[in-house]
Design a protein around this motif. Structure first.
Motif, PDB file in Angstrom:
ATOM      1  N   ASN A 115       0.808  -1.235   0.000  1.00  0.00           N
ATOM      2  CA  ASN A 115       0.000   0.000   0.000  1.00  0.00           C
ATOM      3  C   ASN A 115       0.841   1.285   0.000  1.00  0.00           C
ATOM      4  N   TYR A 116       1.956   1.257  -0.716  1.00  0.00           N
ATOM      5  CA  TYR A 116       2.714   2.479  -0.931  1.00  0.00           C
ATOM      6  C   TYR A 116       2.201   3.110  -2.230  1.00  0.00           C
ATOM      7  N   ASP A 117       1.039   3.718  -2.103  1.00  0.00           N
ATOM      8  CA  ASP A 117       0.324   4.186  -3.296  1.00  0.00           C
ATOM      9  C   ASP A 117       1.015   5.362  -3.982  1.00  0.00           C
ATOM     10  N   ASN A 118       1.800   6.120  -3.218  1.00  0.00           N
ATOM     11  CA  ASN A 118       2.451   7.291  -3.802  1.00  0.00           C
ATOM     12  C   ASN A 118       3.925   7.061  -4.110  1.00  0.00           C
ATOM     13  N   ALA A 119       4.346   5.810  -4.147  1.00  0.00           N
ATOM     14  CA  ALA A 119       5.751   5.503  -4.405  1.00  0.00           C
ATOM     15  C   ALA A 119       6.162   5.947  -5.807  1.00  0.00           C
ATOM     16  N   ILE A 120       7.390   6.356  -5.936  1.00  0.00           N
ATOM     17  CA  ILE A 120       7.911   6.767  -7.238  1.00  0.00           C
ATOM     18  C   ILE A 120       9.245   6.088  -7.497  1.00  0.00           C
ATOM     19  N   ILE A 121       9.621   6.071  -8.774  1.00  0.00           N
ATOM     20  CA  ILE A 121      10.906   5.502  -9.187  1.00  0.00           C
ATOM     21  C   ILE A 121      11.595   6.475 -10.128  1.00  0.00           C
ATOM     22  N   PHE A 122      12.858   6.726  -9.861  1.00  0.00           N
ATOM     23  CA  PHE A 122      13.686   7.522 -10.769  1.00  0.00           C
ATOM     24  C   PHE A 122      15.131   7.102 -10.549  1.00  0.00           C
ATOM     25  N   GLY A 123      16.028   7.592 -11.351  1.00  0.00           N
ATOM     26  CA  GLY A 123      17.417   7.254 -11.083  1.00  0.00           C
ATOM     27  C   GLY A 123      18.295   7.220 -12.294  1.00  0.00           C
ATOM     28  N   HIS A 124      19.514   6.723 -12.068  1.00  0.00           N
ATOM     29  CA  HIS A 124      20.574   6.745 -13.070  1.00  0.00           C
ATOM     30  C   HIS A 124      20.476   5.469 -13.913  1.00  0.00           C
ATOM     31  N   ALA A 125      19.543   5.492 -14.839  1.00  0.00           N
ATOM     32  CA  ALA A 125      19.219   4.275 -15.582  1.00  0.00           C
ATOM     33  C   ALA A 125      20.393   3.763 -16.414  1.00  0.00           C
ATOM     34  N   ARG A 126      21.268   4.637 -16.817  1.00  0.00           N
ATOM     35  CA  ARG A 126      22.417   4.233 -17.640  1.00  0.00           C
ATOM     36  C   ARG A 126      23.247   3.174 -16.923  1.00  0.00           C
ATOM     37  N   ASP A 127      23.250   3.225 -15.603  1.00  0.00           N
ATOM     38  CA  ASP A 127      24.024   2.268 -14.813  1.00  0.00           C
ATOM     39  C   ASP A 127      23.145   1.220 -14.132  1.00  0.00           C
ATOM     40  N   GLY A 128      21.883   1.145 -14.513  1.00  0.00           N
ATOM     41  CA  GLY A 128      20.984   0.208 -13.858  1.00  0.00           C
ATOM     42  C   GLY A 128      20.673   0.578 -12.429  1.00  0.00           C
ATOM     43  N   ASN A 129      20.974   1.820 -12.066  1.00  0.00           N
ATOM     44  CA  ASN A 129      20.826   2.304 -10.691  1.00  0.00           C
ATOM     45  C   ASN A 129      19.539   3.113 -10.578  1.00  0.00           C
ATOM     46  N   ILE A 130      18.615   2.618  -9.779  1.00  0.00           N
ATOM     47  CA  ILE A 130      17.365   3.353  -9.598  1.00  0.00           C
ATOM     48  C   ILE A 130      17.163   3.689  -8.123  1.00  0.00           C
ATOM     49  N   HIS A 131      16.450   4.790  -7.898  1.00  0.00           N
ATOM     50  CA  HIS A 131      16.029   5.188  -6.559  1.00  0.00           C
ATOM     51  C   HIS A 131      14.518   5.033  -6.513  1.00  0.00           C
ATOM     52  N   PHE A 132      14.021   4.564  -5.391  1.00  0.00           N
ATOM     53  CA  PHE A 132      12.578   4.577  -5.225  1.00  0.00           C
ATOM     54  C   PHE A 132      12.244   5.248  -3.902  1.00  0.00           C
ATOM     55  N   VAL A 133      11.167   6.005  -3.927  1.00  0.00           N
ATOM     56  CA  VAL A 133      10.756   6.799  -2.777  1.00  0.00           C
ATOM     57  C   VAL A 133       9.404   6.309  -2.284  1.00  0.00           C
ATOM     58  N   VAL A 134       9.324   6.075  -0.983  1.00  0.00           N
ATOM     59  CA  VAL A 134       8.040   5.787  -0.346  1.00  0.00           C
ATOM     60  C   VAL A 134       7.875   6.750   0.810  1.00  0.00           C
ATOM     61  N   THR A 135       6.659   7.085   1.103  1.00  0.00           N
ATOM     62  CA  THR A 135       6.393   7.930   2.273  1.00  0.00           C
ATOM     63  C   THR A 135       5.777   7.056   3.357  1.00  0.00           C
ATOM     64  N   GLN A 136       6.265   7.250   4.568  1.00  0.00           N
ATOM     65  CA  GLN A 136       6.000   6.284   5.628  1.00  0.00           C
ATOM     66  C   GLN A 136       5.855   6.988   6.963  1.00  0.00           C
ATOM     67  N   SER A 137       4.860   6.605   7.702  1.00  0.00           N
ATOM     68  CA  SER A 137       4.740   7.075   9.080  1.00  0.00           C
ATOM     69  C   SER A 137       5.457   6.085   9.996  1.00  0.00           C
ATOM     70  N   PHE A 138       6.161   6.619  10.977  1.00  0.00           N
ATOM     71  CA  PHE A 138       6.797   5.779  11.990  1.00  0.00           C
ATOM     72  C   PHE A 138       6.189   6.045  13.361  1.00  0.00           C
ATOM     73  N   ASN A 139       4.931   6.453  13.362  1.00  0.00           N
ATOM     74  CA  ASN A 139       4.292   6.866  14.606  1.00  0.00           C
ATOM     75  C   ASN A 139       3.668   5.721  15.395  1.00  0.00           C
ATOM     76  N   ASP A 140       3.591   4.523  14.818  1.00  0.00           N
ATOM     77  CA  ASP A 140       3.060   3.398  15.583  1.00  0.00           C
ATOM     78  C   ASP A 140       3.727   2.107  15.124  1.00  0.00           C
ATOM     79  N   ALA A 141       3.583   1.074  15.914  1.00  0.00           N
ATOM     80  CA  ALA A 141       4.265  -0.200  15.668  1.00  0.00           C
ATOM     81  C   ALA A 141       3.811  -0.849  14.368  1.00  0.00           C
ATOM     82  N   ALA A 142       2.537  -0.709  14.025  1.00  0.00           N
ATOM     83  CA  ALA A 142       2.029  -1.334  12.801  1.00  0.00           C
ATOM     84  C   ALA A 142       2.700  -0.750  11.565  1.00  0.00           C
TER      85      ALA A 142
END
Length: 941
Positions: free
Chosen positions: A416-443
Motif C-alpha cells: 500500500n505504498y500508493d504514492n511511491a515513485i521511481i527515478f534514477g541513473h538508468a544508464r548504470d541500472g541504478n534506480i532510486h525509489f521513494v516511499v512515504t512512511q509514518s513511523f508513529n506506531d508499531a504497525a
C-alpha cells in the motif's frame, strides 16, 4: 563527568556546542534516523582531531565525523560526539592546470567544481546533492551520481589520501616514506590487511564475486576491491576508507584526479508509453554515446509537472508513462551534432510518445537538471503531514532492469505504498525509489520492515543486484550486508573494522552491526507543525547559502528545532521545551537574515525567511504592533528625527571617536536591543537639495526616481564623492533621460523594514501608501519607476498580496525597476563611454539573485571595466536591512569567506547595488564598496 568538561581541555568553549538547541538541531541529517549527540565539536587542525580520538577512547564515547549532513542512510548522526567539519576544513588547491585538486573534507563538491570551471574540468562524482554535499561525505560514501558511473566515482578518481587512525597516527599515500612507516608503526593492522588480501587471492570464488560486484555501482559494506586492486597495506587501507562512512579512520585530505567538463552539451526529455519501454531504450542510448540517462516514472513526473517551465505535454501523459532525461557531451560543436544526429536517426526503433527535442540553451538545460536533481525532495514535499520520506537506492543488471522495476512496483501495491515513485541513473541500472512512511506506531514500522525485507530478497536473491548503489550502507542496510555479500566476505569486513577500530567507537552501528533490527530503531519522528515545516524533508540543500550557517543555525536546523518543540509539547517535556524556547529566540529568530536565498536552493521553494518573518510577527505584542504602525503613519517625522539623531551622533563621534561611540551604544543596547551598534560606516545624512534640480526632460524618455530612505539617510560616500541621489541624476542627464522625483519623497518607504521585522499592519499600511504615491507621481503608470536600492526594488515587487483591490489594479499598471535594470536597459547604451576601470570586484546582493538580474549587473560592469571579478564565495552579507547593525556578528560571519577571497587581491573599484550591503562589505574588506551607479557616472562623459 559531562563531555563538555573534558572537551574544554582540547578545544576553546566557542567550538564546543552542548546547549540543548545545538544538540537537538544536529540530531538529524537527510535520512530518517534521529540520535541526539552529547556534544558537537568543531576542531580546526589534526592536533585537535588526535586529542578528540584520545578523549573518545578514554571516556568510551562514540565519535562521528560530519560534513554536509546530506547522507540518507543514517551514517552522519550519533548519540556520542559529533565532529562538525563543515566550517574550518574547506581549503582546496588546484594543480597541473586543473587535472588534480587537493581538498579538505569541509568544502562542497559544487564549490570545487566552481573553482575548476576555468580549467574546463570537474570532479568525477556528481551526486544530486553536490551543491550541499561536502568532500568528506563524497569520499566517505564513495559518491558517484548521474554521469560518472563506476569509472569516475570517488574510489577510482582518488589519487592520494591523508588519514588519521583512531590512535592519532597520520599517514599519507602521497608521502613515500609513509609506506615503510605504516608497516612499522601499525604492524597489526598492516598484517591483517596483508592476510586478508592473501585469503581473497586464494579464494577464486570470492575473488570473482568482488570483481563482478564492482563492475556496477555498489556501496554496500567496505570497498573490498581495494584488497585486490592494491598490494601495499597502506594503499589498501587508504582505498578502504573510500565508502567506509567514517567507521575506520578520519580522512583529513585527498587529492582527486579531475575529468573534462565538456563545453558543449545537448539535452532532451524522451517520453515513453510505459517504464518497460523506457528501460529498453537505455542500451541503445549508451551505444549512441549518451553520458546521462535519467529515468523518471509517471508518479515522479506528476510531482513536478506543475512547476513553471515544465513542458505542458507532461500533464497529458498516460498513467503508466515514463521519461528519460538524456544528455550528450562533447568537446566541439561538430562532434556534438554528430552524436545527436546519430541518435535521432535511430529513434524509429524506440517506442517514443513524441519526437525528441534537444536543447543546448544553458538556462533550459539547467532547468531540466534542477527538476531531476530536486525530484526526491519535491516528492517528499507533497507527502502527508507527519510522514517520513524514504529514499532507497538499488541497482540491477541492465538487461533485467525493466523486469525488476515491474516487480518492485508490485511490492508497492502489496504494501500500500500508493504514492511511491521511481527515478534514477538508468544508464548504470541504478534506480532510486521513494516511499512515504509514518513511523508513529508499531504497525507502520512493521509494514516498512516487511516491505524492506522483500525488497532485499528481490534485489539480491532474484536479480543479483546491489542494495545500495551509491547512498552508502549506513544503519539502513547494515542488517543486510551479509545477505548481499555472503558469509566469507562479511567476515572479512568484520575483521577490517576490528583491526582499524578495535574499541568500535568510530561511527558504531554503521556498516557492521550485529543488530538485525537496527534499520527500524531510532527512527525520526516528524510531528505536524506548520505548512512550511511539514514540507521540509531536511535534505540540507539550503545550508550552503545561509548567512547564519557558521554563527547559529541554518534553515534545516531551524525547522528541526521547530519540530523538536512540537515533539516536546506532545511528550509533555516542559522543562526541555522551556529551555529550547529560551535559546530559540536568538538562534532561530534574531539571527535569521530572512534573505530568502534558501528558497532558491530548496528543491521545493521553502522560504524559511518567510517562516521567520511570520514567527516574528506572531511574537510581537499588541503595543509593539501599534508602535510600528504609528512609525509607518508618521514616517516623515521619523525620518527627520533619524536625520537629526544621526547628525548629532556624528558630531559626538568626531569628538569622542569611533571606539567610544561603540562602547556607548553597547551600554544603550543593554537597555534596548533595538538600538543599533555604532558603525564607522555611519555618515552625516546627505542634503536633499539636489532632488529639486532633477533633469526635466530628455530625448530618451522620462522616469520617476524613488530615492530609498537608506539613500536619503546614508547616501553619501566616504571618498568625498557626491551622494547617490546626485549621482543618479547626473547619470540620467548623461543618458538624456528626464527625471521626475517621487512626490513627497521624504518620508516615503518601500516597507522592507516593517516586512522583515514581521510588523504586518505597518507593512500593509506602507505598501499601500507607496503604491498610491507611485501611482500619482507616474501620472497613473505613464512613466517607469526607478529605485536606487536593489533590496527595496525587490520588496516593492512583493507588495501585491498585501494591497487593497484598488491598489492591486494600480500595481499591475506600474513598471517598477531596480537601478541595475535601469542602467542596463536604459542608460548603458545611451551614454558616451569614457575611461574604463582597470580591475573591479562585484558583490551581487541577494535581491539581484532573486530578481534574476545578476547577469545584467555583470554586463554593466563589463561595459565599463577591463576586468570584472565576482567572488566564487559571494553570498548574502547578512546585513538584512538593519539586522547587521543590531547583530554585527551575523554580518561578520556571513561575509567572512567572501571577504577573505576579495582581500587576497587589489582592485580599482568595489561595487554593489544596495547601500546597507555595501556598508557590510566595506566593513569586512576594509575597502570602500559603493553603488554601481558611481562607476557608470565615472566611466561616462
Amino acid at each position: 563527568m559531562h563531555p563538555a568538561e573534558g572537551l574544554q581541555r582540547i578545544l576553546p568553549e566557542a567550538r564546543i556546542k552542548t546547549r540543548l538547541i545545538d544538540r537537538v538541531s544536529y540530531a538529524a541529517d537527510a535520512g530518517f534516523y534521529h540520535l541526539v549527540p552529547q556534544a558537537i565539536v568543531q576542531p580546526v587542525n589534526e592536533t585537535e582531531i588526535a586529542a578528540l580520538f584520545s578523549f573518545s577512547h578514554t571516556h568510551n564515547i562514540p565519535m562521528v565525523f560530519r560534513t554536509g549532513g546530506t547522507s540518507l542512510s543514517g551514517q552522519s548522526i550519533t548519540d556520542g560526539i559529533l565532529v562538525d567539519l563543515s566550517q574550518y576544513w574547506n581549503r582546496m588547491n588546484i594543480a597541473e592546470e586543473g587535472k588534480l585538486v587537493r581538498v579538505q573534507p569541509g568544502i562542497t563538491g559544487a564549490m570545487v567544481n566552481t573553482y575548476l570551471k576555468k580549467y574546463k574540468r570537474k570532479i568525477g562524482p556528481d551526486p544530486s546533492s553536490i551543491s550541499a554535499a561536502m568532500m568528506g561525505g563524497i569520499l566517505s560514501n564513495n559518491a558517484s551520481g548521474m554521469c560518472c558511473g563506476v569509472q569516475y566515482n570517488s574510489y577510482h578518481t582518488t589519487r592520494f589520501i591523508r588519514f588519521m587512525l583512531a590512535d592519532g597516527q597520520t599517514f599519507s599515500t602521497e608521502t613515500p616514506g609513509d609506506y615503510d612507516r605504516f608497516l612499522q608503526a601499525c604492524p597489526a593492522l598492516a598484517g591483517e590487511l596483508t592476510a586478508l588480501r592473501r585469503e581473497i587471492l586464494a579464494n577464486e570464488t570470492l575473488y570473482q564475486t568482488i570483481r563482478r560486484k564492482y563492475e556496477t555501482k555498489n556501496t554496500v559494506g567496505y570497498s573490498l576491491n581495494s584488497l585486490i586492486d592494491y598490494e601495499h597495506p597502506l594503499d589498501v587501507f587508504a582505498h578502504l576508507l573510500i565508502g567506509a562512512e567514517g567507521t575506520l579512520a578520519f580522512i583529513a585530505e585527498a587529492v582527486l584526479e579531475t575529468i573534462p567538463d565538456e563545453p558543449y552539451k545537448s539535452t532532451a526529455m524522451l517520453y515513453f508509453p510505459d517504464i518497460y519501454a523506457a528501460c529498453q531504450a537505455i542500451q541503445p542510448l549508451k551505444d549512441a554515446g549518451a553520458l546521462m540517462v535519467e529515468l523518471m516514472d509517471r508518479a515522479s513526473l506528476r510531482a513536478v509537472e506543475h512547476l513553471p517551465g515544465m513542458d505542458p505535454f507532461v500533464k497529458t501523459l498516460p498513467p503508466g508513462a515514463a521519461a528519460l532525461l538524456i544528455e550528450f557531451q562533447e568537446p566541439g560543436v561538430a562532434e556534438l551534432e554528430l552524436r545527436v544526429n546519430g541518435f535521432l536517426a535511430e529513434t524509429g526503433r524506440l517506442s517514443l510518445l513524441n519526437a525528441p527535442v534537444f536543447t543546448i540553451d544553458p538556462d533550459e538545460r539547467e532547468f531540466l537538471w534542477k527538476v531531476r536533481k530536486g525530484m526526491f525532495p519535491a516528492v517528499g514535499a507533497v507527502r502527508a503531514s507527519g510522514t517520513t520520506v524514504i529514499l532507497e537506492d538499488v541497482a540491477f543488471p541492465l538487461d533485467t532492469l525493466g523486469d525488476a522495476i515491474l516487480e518492485l512496483q508490485d511490492l508497492f501495491r502489496k504494501y500500500n505504498y500508493d504514492n511511491a515513485i521511481i527515478f534514477g541513473h538508468a544508464r548504470d541500472g541504478n534506480i532510486h525509489f521513494v516511499v512515504t512512511q509514518s513511523f508513529n506506531d508499531a504497525a507502520e514500522i512493521d509494514r516498512y520492515d516487511r516491505f524492506l525485507r522483500e525488497v532485499v530478497e528481490l534485489v539480491v536473491k532474484k536479480y543479483n543486484g546491489t542494495l545500495k548503489a551509491e547512498h552508502g550502507t549506513g544503519r539502513n542496510m547494515a542488517p543486510f550486508v551479509e545477505t548481499e555479500w555472503g558469509g566469507d566476505a562479511y567476515r572479512i569486513m568484520q575483521r577490517i573494522k576490528a583491526a582499524a577500530d578495535p574499541l568500535a567507537l568510530l561511527n558504531p552501528g554503521v556498516i557492521i552491526n550485529s543488530d538485525k533490527e537496527v534499520h527500524i530503531k531510532n527512527l525520526k519522528q516528524l510531528p505536524s507543525v506548520e505548512a512550511e515545516v511539514d514540507r521540509c524533508i531536511e535534505c540540507g540543500y539550503c545550508e550552503p547559502v545561509c548567512p547564519s550557517r557558521n554563527l547559529t543555525t541554518t534553515p534545516r536546523r531551524r525547522i528541526v528545532v521547530r519540530r523538536s518543540l512540537e515533539a516536546m509539547k506532545l511528550a509533555h517535556k516542559e522543562e526541555d521545551r522551556k529551555t529550547l524556547l529560551e535559546q530559540y529566540q536568538y538562534d532561530v529568530l534574531d539571527t535569521c537574515a530572512v534573505d530568502g536565498l534558501c528558497a532558491g536552493a530548496c528543491p521545493v521553494d521553502i522560504n524559511t525567511g518567510d517562516l521567520v518573518k511570520r514567527l516574528r510577527r506572531e511574537n510581537h505584542s499588541v503595543s509593539a504592533n501599534k508602535t510600528a504602525l504609528w512609525v509607518a503613519r508618521h514616517f516623515r517625522a521619523t525620518e527627520k528625527a533619524a536625520r537629526i539623531g544621526l547628525t548629532v551622533a556624528m558630531g559626538f563621534s568626531t569628538v569622542l571617536g569611533h571606539k567610544a561611540m561603540t562602547g556607548i551604544t553597547r551600554l544603550l543596547r543593554k537597555i534596548s536591543p533595538a538600538i543599533p551598534l555604532w558603525s564607522d560606516q555611519f555618515v552625516t545624512p546627505p542634503s536633499l537639495k539636489a532632488l529639486k534640480h532633477a533633469p526635466a526632460g530628455g530625448n530618451n524618455g522620462t522616469v520617476v526616481y524613488f530615492p530609498a530612505c537608506i539613500s536619503r539617510l546614508l547616501g553619501s560616500s566616504h571618498t568625498g564623492k557626491k551622494n547617490i541621489m546626485e549621482t543618479f541624476l547626473e547619470v540620467s542627464a548623461k543618458a538624456g533621460i528626464g527625471v521626475k522625483v517621487l512626490e513627497n519623497a521624504e518620508g516615503s518607504c518601500c516597507g522592507q523594514i516593517f516586512h522583515s521585522k514581521g510588523f504586518g499592519g505597518a507593512y500593509q499600511f506602507t505598501a499601500n501608501r507607496i503604491i498610491e504615491q507611485l501611482w500619482n507621481s507616474t501620472e497613473q503608470g505613464r512613466f517607469p519607476v526607478v529605485i536606487d536600492v536593489s533590496s527595496c526594488a525587490y520588496t516593492l515587487h512583493g507588495h501585491r498580496p498585501h494591497l487593497t483591490p484598488e491598489n492591486q489594479v494600480r500595481f499591475d499598471q506600474l513598471r517598477i525597476i531596480d537601478s541595475v535594470d535601469y542602467l542596463h536597459d536604459m542608460v548603458m547604451n545611451a551614454c558616451k563611454p569614457g575611461v574604463k576601470k582597470e580591475n573591479i570586484v562585484l558583490h551581487p546582493v541577494c535581491s539581484l539573485k532573486k530578481m534574476g538580474t545578476e547577469t545584467k549587473f555583470r554586463k554593466i560592469a563589463e561595459r565599463f571595466a577591463e576586468k570584472v571579478t565576482v567572488p566564487v564565495q559571494a553570498g548574502c552579507c547578512g546585513m538584512a536591512g538593519d539586522r547587521g547593525f543590531l547583530f554585527p556578528e551575523l554580518t561578520a560571519s556571513a561575509t567572512f569567506h567572501e571577504a577573505s577571497e576579495v582581500k587576497a587581491n587589489e582592485y580599482t573599484g568595489y561595487y554593489s547595488s544596495t547601500k546597507t550591503c555595501e556598508m557590510a562589505m566595506t566593513e569586512a574588506v576594509n575597502k570602500n564598496y559603493e553603488s554601481i551607479l558611481y562607476m557608470v557616472n565615472e566611466c561616462t562623459v
